[in-house]
Scaffold this active site. Sequence first.
Site, PDB file in Angstrom:
ATOM      1  N   LYS A  12       0.841  -1.143  -0.064  1.00 21.87           N
ATOM      2  CA  LYS A  12       0.081  -0.011  -0.134  1.00 21.87           C
ATOM      3  C   LYS A  12       0.821   1.391  -0.053  1.00 21.87           C
ATOM      4  CE  LYS A  12      -3.635  -2.105   2.617  1.00 21.87           C
ATOM      5  NZ  LYS A  12      -4.769  -2.583   1.509  1.00 21.87           N
ATOM      6  N   GLU A  17      -3.586   6.236   8.702  1.00 20.42           N
ATOM      7  CA  GLU A  17      -4.514   7.043   7.648  1.00 20.42           C
ATOM      8  C   GLU A  17      -5.428   7.547   8.253  1.00 20.42           C
ATOM      9  OE1 GLU A  17      -6.370   4.635   4.723  1.00 20.42           O
ATOM     10  OE2 GLU A  17      -4.651   4.640   3.351  1.00 20.42           O
ATOM     11  N   HIS A  47     -14.710  -5.462   7.340  1.00 19.19           N
ATOM     12  CA  HIS A  47     -13.718  -4.567   6.040  1.00 19.19           C
ATOM     13  C   HIS A  47     -13.795  -5.683   4.778  1.00 19.19           C
ATOM     14  CE1 HIS A  47     -12.700  -1.735   8.876  1.00 19.19           C
ATOM     15  NE2 HIS A  47     -11.898  -2.486   9.667  1.00 19.19           N
ATOM     16  N   ARG A  71      -5.376  -7.810 -10.290  1.00 14.18           N
ATOM     17  CA  ARG A  71      -6.030  -8.848 -10.870  1.00 14.18           C
ATOM     18  C   ARG A  71      -7.449  -8.747 -11.219  1.00 14.18           C
ATOM     19  NH1 ARG A  71      -9.122  -9.403  -6.332  1.00 14.18           N
ATOM     20  NH2 ARG A  71      -8.114  -8.773  -4.381  1.00 14.18           N
TER      21      ARG A  71
END
Length: 501
Positions: free
Chosen positions: A118, A202, A237, A294
């Site tokens: 990330k 974040e 999530h 993908r």
Amino acid sequence: MPPIKKILVANRGEIALRIMRTAREMGILTVAIFSEADRMSPHVRYADEAVCVGPASSSESYLRGDKIINICKELNADAIHPGYGFLSENADFAKKVKEAGLIFIGPSDTSIAIMGNKLTAKQAAGKYNIPMVPGTSSAITDRLEAKTIAASIGYPILIKASAGGGGKGMRIVNRDTEFDEQMDRAVSEAISSFGDGSVFIEKYITSPKHIEIQVLGDHYGNIIHLFERECSIQRRHQKVIEEAPSISVTPEIREAMGKCAIDVARSCDYYGAGTVEFIMDESRNFYFLEMNTRLQVEHPVTEQITGVDLVKQMILIAEGNPLSISQDNLIIKGHAIEARVYAEDAANDFLPDVGTLQTYNRPQGNGVRVDDGFEQGMDIPIYYDPMIAKLITYGENRDEAINKMVRAIDEYQISGVETTLPFCRFVMQHKAFVSGEFDTNFVNKYFSAENLKREQKPSSEMLAALITAHLATSLKPVETPINDSVSANISKWRTRRFNNN
Ligand code: ADP
């Protein structure tokens, strides 16, 4: 690159079948691999050839890249499609496939490596003007400094694993006194799940929507987007229901997000099919989250509204063909919804369930697509993801797609394991979902075992209880057939169920 003649599908279940079907339509032969637990699976029978790759556990079978490459060579397959999960985002595997002189149906190993982390993904996307969630741009090494940054961003914040995936290694921190504890947990989860303990911070967006853009790129720098998918109905999530288009995305946002997604793809010289994920706040500001390099589980909703077979495009791109679709030729037609049918007990905190599919009858009819990899009588193995099927409905508009989904769920007969179907039905009829005023907190906000129970169809115990109650209150010989009386009770019960939201 020459046309592909034979594809080895390095996956199992519904996605293996999904890929093989398109390959067959294109006149391409297929090779299935399977673990000992999947010997009887439909994907094994569907393929032109099938090879057992090892024992049940993924690490000894579907993750054995070396064995898979050897099988490919032995059977003269010229390409590997990795599907999703397993080896699909393993840069090292993609590289080895290429080095073995085979075609990897997906992006380059470099793109996978950049977007697989990330932080490096954010760094790459940072070259373009992509909006990012406020946070740290590198892994946390100094806790004190991290706390100062967290305070300046403002709580709540999210600690995330750089190597994260599947919603793992993510911790919400509501105040600075919780920081150290949540940090420890995030790091240890990151190490145990990904073997990499690096984490970053974040800003936690409190009422977000998860919106993602499908992209396709060829080897010549052409990249297009195929609009958005809304994936905000999640538990842990992780997505359960997806749809396209999103009720919250205006044409202006779609255009801006589409452009950002193309730029993210460009930032890592992307080719193949990919998905750029964004998070959108209440004021409809959107921020880049990550890119999945993908085919995505939820790709069928995009196929339904665009008429594009994404697997076919992936194969054509891998063969070296330039994109045959231009952005201007793409339009959104209709609305599609996907419900993931997991062997999970939604009433029990979505706990995975294992067992035998004693009854398994798929819904049918206009606007209903079922992508699955199971048949009646088969066991749901404990070794893999507990998804049984994806139920996709397509309608002229959102209401029609919802109505078809409710109808299809009611037709779907599964017994032997608990599934997420009752949960999906609950969502379809909830006013927050119907109106579009929902976010990723839907499950926490509106869903509970009690609410579900009120909504659910009568179980066999309930039917038995109704019959017993009927018999007990009948002093005279029964005049109306018991069945009619039972169905009258059920229909009352159903009426109540429809009025609950
Ligand atoms: P993973 O790779 O583990 O799937 P993502 O970054 O894609 O992780 O996020 C998964 C989900 O977690 C998102 O769909 C969203 O629900 C939630 N999430 C991620 N980042 C944030 C954030 N900054 N604020 C609020 N929720 C977030």
